[in-house]
Structures are given as structure tokens and as C-alpha cells.
Write an enzyme that holds these catalytic residues in place. Structure first.
Site, PDB file in Angstrom:
ATOM      1  N   HIS A  29       0.692  -0.946   0.170  1.00  0.00           N
ATOM      2  CA  HIS A  29       0.028   0.109  -0.051  1.00  0.00           C
ATOM      3  C   HIS A  29       0.913   1.161  -0.091  1.00  0.00           C
ATOM      4  CE1 HIS A  29      -3.422   2.527   1.122  1.00  0.00           C
ATOM      5  NE2 HIS A  29      -2.239   3.316   1.734  1.00  0.00           N
ATOM      6  N   GLU A  30       2.001   1.358   0.846  1.00  0.00           N
ATOM      7  CA  GLU A  30       2.623   2.489   1.289  1.00  0.00           C
ATOM      8  C   GLU A  30       3.520   2.806  -0.257  1.00  0.00           C
ATOM      9  OE1 GLU A  30       2.036   4.905   3.100  1.00  0.00           O
ATOM     10  OE2 GLU A  30       0.739   3.614   4.215  1.00  0.00           O
ATOM     11  N   HIS A  43       3.270   6.795  -6.945  1.00  0.00           N
ATOM     12  CA  HIS A  43       2.677   8.207  -7.165  1.00  0.00           C
ATOM     13  C   HIS A  43       3.653   9.463  -7.277  1.00  0.00           C
ATOM     14  CE1 HIS A  43      -1.556  10.252  -6.875  1.00  0.00           C
ATOM     15  NE2 HIS A  43      -0.843  10.457  -7.781  1.00  0.00           N
TER      16      HIS A  43
END
Length: 677
Positions: free
Chosen positions: A465-466, A472
Site C-alpha cells: 500500500h505505502e 505516485h
């Protein structure tokens, strides 16, 4: 301040990595004050520019301003959240209100507002390209949102409110960390730890020794309600003690009591919203998010809440059969594992040897990123970071050119705040020709020296997730710093990180990384199939716990100033808010109680915690798109990168999604994923 201060100029290290070997605590305050002075002078120079305002002499000049201040703040807040001490806390207490006042000196400057408004009013006739036009719109609307259009007396009061709130938010965060450390549970005998793995017991012994309790074991608290050890600890009395202590963080009659802080914050935020002409803080915040109004958030959450609670109640009945007794909150994780084993033949404790940190990182996370985006990673042990445990990795594009720097800081420590997060040390932008330096922080218990770091399935999920946030930031390809990477609307920011979780059990990926750390044996296919079959198992609990926190956030921030002034009992308000939504189910406590809800009282998520499930609508729809289009392929990665990840916040968030998906999002994939249809 002399030129000797490491923040005085851009770093000459690779990727402009801050010169951590030179940075000392005494450098922060002088650099901060000098950075503020420089930026205010740069803004004044913009206002003194002869002739009419232009995009170049106003907006671009603002984008170039404040570089020294930004260098200082990015390094300081990364350090203070991941490795703080008393001196850093004192610096933050001094800086927080000054920083709020500095931002207000720019955002509430009537001459600057007039200059930007004149550009915005004439935006159709000044020949801007799409990215420039969006940046102008962002500046104008952000200034309105900050209060630039208010009267002088209103702006003066707003400055006072912002300064006071910044102090309270800093205090809240400090209290949570101190109380989280204080509430760690000391265990006297190894027999009490029955059910924990050898590694978990060794970690607890090492934690106790670090605090001067050699020969004992310490169970540290985590930032949310509950604790991962509750899943396997057989000692019910100890489980109860750990759960009850976890729910007490910031809620005891001591110097870390956050209840008075919360009541002040809520009143001041409500008063500030009234200044802006809004009824509540939630209305003011959500107006600039993709949701646009709290009513739209409630419309979605009310579709989900009743089904979530029904599922949780049904799950509790299953657990009760297995336990032979009524289920309490401290029993839920333990009996969930028993029922998971009975129903799906899944024993998550047996999976840990297959989720070894180095393999998850290199052969899982980096491998999937390479397959999708063509990027590669090379560890750089020669680069000095902010802590000996923070490791730097150089990232390359497919053609061998440099893309950026990734720093992974994976282990928990007393000086690090709880949870997991991504932040940047350098934001990608073409304006100043900078490549990104991004950081992932997690809180994995550190094993004793020489032992492998074996992750739970949940910790593996957090890592993926991180890293979605990191991607991004790393894949950003924008001109302006203000819209770089994750600088999107708050209720959109979790979307790319949630998408990255889809690769955890993707056949090509899981086969590559999930190998037994001693034998090299693959994670058995039967276990993977069982995990897939059990994908909606326990989702009632997970969704109810999350929704209770999201509703609690909205309840606090949906008070107008008169209502906020009447609230005196934090616990009673919290209980009533959760009950009113039909989410009060004792075996499933809210994921965060108010007194340790740092997301909303010390972070950027006030009136925005709903954003995780709001983003998950987009995420679930995107996962369907990847599956329909062949999954882990370069063409899919390129489409995702070119239409969405690489665009940062340089265009409207929902337009970005439409550009990627070819249509608006649908909620059905989310309801199906969470077993709520």
C-alpha cells in the site's frame, strides 16, 4: 544565519538528497526563520513588479519562492515523525504556530489575492495551456479556501485561529506518542506469551531490554485500536489487558490527556468555518474535495453501514460457536484465526516464514513495479539518510535514465510515531529540474540481530500500500512543484496506493517473492487459493471498525460553532455519534477513538477520513480494469502512468480517473469486494 547552514542552498548530492551527515538539530530553527524571511521578500518582490500581473511574474514566481523554507520543512517533519526526541519536540512546538502565521502572511495578503484574482478573471484571454490554466485555478481557489477574500477583521481573527490550532495539533501528536509508549504492557513470564512466534517473543524481549527490563517482555502499543498479537495470544487475561490499554491512549487523567485538546480543536475549527461562511468545518473541507459536500459522503456511507454491521454480527455468531462463549473485542482476532482455519484452512501465523522483508521488497514490490512500469532499483548504502535504519534505493527508468530515489524506513522505534506513511524529501518538478526523493515509513517490530524480518500478511499488505504512494511520487512528470506526485485532492490520494495492493497475490508476483526464508519453498498454491476464497471473510468487522472512525471524524466536524461549544464530554459524544449511525457493536470498537485519532486531530485528514473508502470505489473499479486488460503488463502500466500516476495534481482528479477508465466510476466493484452486495 551563515552559509554554513546545510539548508542555505540546494544539496549537491545525488538527487539533491539532503546532506544528513551535516544536518544538526541546531540548524533547523535558523534555517526555518531565514527561509520564512526569504519567502516573504520573494512575495513582496512579486507585488512590487511594475506593470500588470502576468502568469510568469506572479504564478510562476510564487512556484519558485520559498525553496529554502521547503527544504527545511520537508527534512524536519520527516525527521520529527520518524525519529523525534525532546529537542525536536521543542523545535516543533516553536515552529508550528510560526509556520501557520507565515502561511497566513502569504495566503491572506490582499494585494497578492487581488493580483491572482485579476489573472483568474481574465484566464480565458491570456493564452494558457491546460496545465498552466489548472495551476492558476488552484492558486485562486486555494486562496479563497484559505480566506484571502475575507474582511481585514475576519482575516485577523483567522490568523489567531490558525496559530492556536497549529499549537493544539502539535500537542495532540506529542501526547499520543508519549501515551502510546507509556501504555506498553510488560510481561513477567514467557508462559504468558503462548501462541506468539519465536520471532515475536524475541522482539518483545529486545523491546523490554531496550527499556531496562532485561529478562522480561514488552508488548508495544500500536496507533490503532487493538494489537496484531491479539490474533495469536492464547492468554485471554493478557489479551484483555492489551486491548483495554490500547483503547486508553490519550484518554487518562495525566499530562497526555487529549480530551481537553479535542474540545478546543473542535470549537476553533467550527468558529473558523463560520468565518468562511460555512455551517461546519466538514462543509468547508469537503467543498474542495472530489466529494464536494458532506451529504454526498453520507449518501455513500449509508449504503454501506447497515450491511457492514449485519455482516459483523453474523461473524460474531460464527466466532461464538468456535469460542463457546460471548465474544469480546479482545477475543475477536484470536477466534477469527480459529474460524479462518476451520472454514478456509488458512493459518496466517504459518505464512510468516514466506513473507520475509527482503524478499517482499525486492522480489515482490520492486518486481511488480518493474513488470508494470519498467523501472528498476539499486540499493545505495553509500548514501547517508536521516537514520541508520533508513535505506536508500536509486530508481531507474527502463532506458537506464535516473527516475528518483526511494528511502525505506521499515522498523518501529520509540522515537517514531505509529502507523505507516509516505512523504517526500524532494518533489519532482521540471520548473526547478528536480527528481523525486520519496520515503516510506512503517512500524514493523525489529527482530534481534541476525534474525530475519518475517512479516504478517497484514504488514505485507501495508508495504504494498505505502509503496503505491511512493510510486505516485516517483512517477510524477509535472512542471510545477505545487502539483507534484501525491498533491491531489485528499479524498483521491489513497486511490493509487490501494490499487497497488492488488499485486500481493497476483500469480506472477506471489510466486516470485513468497518463498520460505529457509527452504526457498513457494507459498503453497492451496493457501493462496484459500486466501482468495476467504477474501470477504471478516470484512464485516473491518468495514464496521473503519466506518465507525470515519463517522466519528464527520460527527466532530459537523458541529456548528454553537453546538461545538456545548460538547463537554468526549467519550459520551463519541459513543452517541457511533450509535446514531447504527455502528455501535461492542465486540468491534472503532478503529480510532477520538483521543488517539491522529489522522484528524494532528494530521491532514480532518473531515477527510472517509477518503479511504471513497478512494476504494475508484480502486476496486481500477482493479477490474487491470483484470479485464490482462493484468501485470507494460502496456497497462504505461496507460495508468500516462493518464493518472504521472499527472500528479496537474488536472482535475476525477477527470484523470475518466481519462484512465474511459467513464465515471461505479460502486458495485467495491460492494462486491467487501461482501456487501
Amino acid at each position: 544565519m551563515t552559509i554554513a547552514n546545510p539548508f542555505a542552498q540546494r544539496s549537491d548530492l545525488d538527487f539533491e538528497l539532503p546532506p544528513f551527515a551535516l544536518i544538526k538539530e541546531e540548524h533547523y530553527l535558523p534555517a526555518f526563520y531565514e527561509g520564512c524571511t526569504q519567502q516573504l521578500a520573494e512575495v513582496q518582490a512579486i507585488l512590487d513588479t511594475p506593470g500588470a500581473a502576468t502568469f510568469e511574474n506572479t504564478i510562476v514566481a510564487l512556484e519558485k519562492s520559498g525553496q529554502m523554507l521547503m527544504r527545511t520543512l520537508l527534512v524536519f517533519f520527516n525527521k520529527s515523525s520518524s525519529d523525534t526526541n525532546d529537542a525536536m519536540d521543542k523545535i516543533e512546538e516553536e515552529m508550528a504556530p510560526k509556520l501557520a502565521a507565515h502561511q497566513d502572511a502569504i495566503n491572506l495578503n490582499p494585494a497578492l489575492y487581488a493580483r491572482i484574482k485579476s489573472l483568474y478573471d481574465n484566464r480565458e484571454s491570456i493564452g494558457l495551456n491546460t496545465e498552466d490554466a489548472w495551476l492558476l485555478e488552484r492558486y485562486y481557489k486555494d486562496l479563497i479556501h484559505a480566506g484571502a477574500h475575507l474582511s481585514e477583521s475576519q482575516r485577523d481573527r483567522l490568523k489567531e485561529l490558525n496559530e492556536e490550532l497549529s499549537k493544539l495539533e502539535t500537542q495532540f501528536s506529542k501526547n499520543v506518542l508519549a501515551d502510546t509508549n507509556d501504555l506498553a504492557v510488560l510481561v513477567d513470564t514467557i508462559d504468558e506469551l503462548d501462541g506468539l512466534s519465536e520471532n515475536e517473543i524475541a522482539s518483545a524481549a529486545a523491546a523490554a531490554k531496550d527499556r531496562g527490563h532485561e529478562g522480561k517482555w514488552l508488548i508495544g502499543m500500536v496507533n490503532f485500536s487493538g494489537n496484531p498479537v491479539l490474533d495469536s495470544l492464547t492468554n485471554r487475561a493478557l489479551r484483555k489487558k492489551i486491548m483495554q490499554d490500547s483503547l486508553l491512549k490519550g484518554n487518562r487523567a495525566n499530562e497526555n490527556d487529549n480530551k481537553p485538546v479535542i474540545l478546543k480543536v473542535v470549537k476553533l475549527r467550527a468558529e473558523r468555518a463560520k468565518l468562511f461562511g460555512k455551517n461546519t468545518h466538514a462543509e468547508h473541507v469537503i467543498a474542495v474535495q472530489t466529494a464536494e459536500h458532506p451529504d454526498n459522503v453520507h449518501a455513500m456511507l449509508r449504503k454501506i453501514a447497515p450491511a457492514a454491521v449485519r455482516n459483523a454480527q453474523a461473524e460474531a455468531q460464527d466466532l461464538k460457536k468456535s469460542a463457546g462463549t460471548e465474544i469480546e473485542s479482545w477475543d475477536w482476532g484470536f477466534y477469527t484465526e480459529q474460524v479462518r482455519l476451520e472454514k478456509y484452512n488458512i493459518d496466517t501465523s504459518k505464512m510468516r516464514p514466506y513473507f520475509e522483508l527482503e524478499s517482499v521488497l525486492a522480489n515482490g514490490i520492486f518486481f511488480a513495479a518493474n513488470k508494470l512500469f519498467g523501472i528498476t532499483f539499486k540499493e545505495r548504502p553509500d548514501l547517508v539518510t536521516y537514520h541508520p535504519e533508513a535505506r536508500a534505493f536509486e530508481v531507474f527508468n527502463e532506458d537506464g535514465s535516473k527516475l528518483g530515489l526511494f528511502i525505506g524506513d521499515f522498523y518501529t522505534r520509540d522515537s517514531k510515531r505509529g502507523g505507516a506513511w509516505m512523504n517526500t524529501l524532494v518533489d519532482q518538478n521540471f520548473l526547478c529540474n528536480q527528481l523525486p526523493v520519496v520515503v516510506n515509513n512503517l512500524n514493523i517490530p525489529k527482530p534481534p540481530a541476525g534474525k530475519p524480518t518475517l512479516l504478517t500478511f497484514s504488514e505485507t499488505t501495508t508495504l504494498f500500500h505505502e509503496f503505491g504512494h511512493a510510486l505516485h511520487g516517483l512517477l510524477s512528470q509535472v512542471k510545477y512543484p505545487r502539483v507534484s506526485g501525491t498533491s491531489v485532492q485528499r479524498d483521491f490520494v489513497e486511490f493509487p496506493s490501494q490499487v497497488n495492493e492488488m499485486w500481493i497475490l497476483w500469480p506472477e508476483v506471489v510466486e516470485n517473492y513468497a518463498r520460505h526464508f529457509e527452504t526457498g519453498e513457494k507459498l503453497p498454491q492451496e493457501w493462496i487459493d484459500n486466501l482468495d476464497a476467504a477474501s470477504t471473510f471478516n470484512e464485516g468487522h473491518a468495514t464496521t471498525s473503519y466506518l465507525a472512525a470515519a463517522i466519528l471524524d464527520l460527527a466532530w466536524h459537523s458541529l456548528d460553532s454553537e453546538e461545538a461549544a456545548k460538547v463537554t464530554d468526549v467519550e459520551a459524544f463519541e459513543a452517541q455519534a457511533i450509535k446514531d449511525y447504527g455502528l455501535d457493536f461492542a465486540p468491534v470498537p472503532t478503529r480510532y477513538r477520538s483521543t488517539y485519532f491522529s489522522h484528524i486531530f494532528a494530521g491532514g485528514y480532518s473531515a477527510g477520513y472517509y477518503g479511504y473508502i471513497w478512494s476504494e470505489v475508484l480502486d476496486a473499479d481500477t482493479v477490474d480494469w487491470f483484470k479485464e486488460n490482462g493484468g501485470l503488463q507494460r502496456k497497462n502500466g504505461e496507460h495508468f502512468r500516462n493518464t493518472l500516476l504521472g499527472r500528479g495534481g496537474s488536472i482535475d482528479s476525477m477527470q484523470m480517473f475518466r481519462n484512465f477508465r474511459g467513464r465515471d466510476s461505479k460502486i458495485e466493484p467495491l460492494l462486491k469486494r467487501r461482501g456487501l452486495l
